[in-house]
Design a protein around this motif. Structure first.
Motif, short mmCIF file in Angstrom:
data_model
loop_
_atom_site.label_atom_id
_atom_site.label_comp_id
_atom_site.label_asym_id
_atom_site.label_seq_id
_atom_site.Cartn_x
_atom_site.Cartn_y
_atom_site.Cartn_z
N GLN A 97 53.20 39.60 45.42
CA GLN A 97 52.42 38.85 46.44
C GLN A 97 52.01 37.40 45.75
OE1 GLN A 97 52.16 42.46 46.55
NE2 GLN A 97 53.50 42.22 48.11
N GLU A 98 51.52 37.43 44.46
CA GLU A 98 51.14 36.22 44.01
C GLU A 98 51.24 35.90 42.46
OE1 GLU A 98 46.38 36.28 43.23
OE2 GLU A 98 46.82 37.36 44.87
N ASP A 99 51.12 34.84 41.99
CA ASP A 99 51.57 34.51 40.40
C ASP A 99 50.20 34.88 39.72
OD1 ASP A 99 51.67 33.62 37.84
OD2 ASP A 99 52.75 31.70 38.57
N LYS A 100 50.10 35.87 39.08
CA LYS A 100 49.00 36.46 38.36
C LYS A 100 48.41 35.62 37.37
CE LYS A 100 50.29 40.97 38.30
NZ LYS A 100 50.14 42.56 37.78
N LYS A 102 48.71 32.41 37.00
CA LYS A 102 48.29 31.15 37.73
C LYS A 102 46.81 31.09 38.29
CE LYS A 102 50.73 27.96 39.91
NZ LYS A 102 51.67 27.28 40.91
N THR A 103 46.69 32.30 38.94
CA THR A 103 45.55 32.92 39.52
C THR A 103 44.26 33.33 38.50
OG1 THR A 103 46.62 33.40 41.52
CG2 THR A 103 44.23 34.25 41.33
#
Length: 171
Positions: A97-100, A102-103
Motif C-alpha cells: 500500500q505504501e513505501d514504508k 519513505k514514510t
C-alpha cells in the motif's frame, strides 16, 4: 554515525530471546530496483548443515514473503530501542500500500547487493538455504493453531526460512 563494518561471527554476543522477542528486527529482501521489509520477533540463530544460520518465520500473506521467495538473500537488522516506533510501523503497514521506507524515514542500504536497514546496530546477511512451509498437520500441540492462527489469521500459516549467515555487519 559510525559506518557498518564486517564483524567476525565468533565475536557476536547477543541474547536471542530478548533481541528477538523484546527488541525485534526488520527482515529485508529485494533488489536495487525494489525492496520491502517487515518487523519480526520470531526466529533464531544456530548451526545447521555445518553452517552458521539464522531462521525466520514469515506468514503467507506478507508482502516481504514475495521478495524472499523470489530472491537469494535476506537480511535481519537489529536496532536501538529508540527505533521501536519504526519497528511497530513496519509490523502493521504493508509495503503493497505504501513505501514504508519513505514514510518512516528509515533507509535501505546494500552490502554485496543484499538490502538492509542503515539505521540498525547490527545486521545478519543471509543466503537462503531452505524454505519450509508450516501447515496445520505439523502442529503436535493443537493449542498452537487456536492461539496463533485463528480469527483474521485463520490458515495464514508461516514459512520457515533458513539462511546461511554470509556476513555480519556492525557499527
Amino acid at each position: 554515525m559510525h559506518q557498518f563494518q564486517p564483524y567476525p561471527i565468533d565475536l557476536l554476543e547477543f541474547n536471542p530471546f530478548t533481541k528477538l522477542a523484546d527488541d525485534w528486527m526488520i527482515i529485508t529482501s529485494g533488489s536495487q530496483e525494489k525492496v520491502n521489509g517487515m518487523t519480526a520477533s520470531w526466529g533464531g540463530v544456530g548451526v545447521l548443515w555445518g553452517q552458521n544460520t539464522a531462521f525466520i518465520f514469515v506468514r503467507e500473506n506478507r508482502y516481504t514473503k514475495e521478495f524472499i521467495d523470489n530472491g537469494e538473500y535476506f537480511s535481519c537488522t537489529f536496532f536501538d530501542k529508540k527505533f521501536k516506533n519504526d519497528l511497530k510501523y513496519f509490523g502493521v503497514v504493508s509495503g503493497r500500500q505504501e513505501d514504508k521506507f519513505k514514510t518512516s524515514g528509515l533507509s535501505v542500504d546494500f552490502y554485496k547487493n543484499i538490502p538492509y536497514i542503515d539505521e540498525g546496530n547490527f545486521v545478519l546477511l543471509c543466503k537462503k538455504t531452505a524454505a519450509v512451509p508450516i501447515t496445520e498437520a505439523h502442529f503436535l500441540n493443537p493449542e498452537i493453531k487456536e492461539k496463533w492462527y485463528s480469527g483474521k489469521e485463520e490458515n495464514n500459516f508461516h514459512t520457515m526460512y533458513v539462511g546461511e549467515i554470509a556476513e555480519i555487519l556492525a557499527r
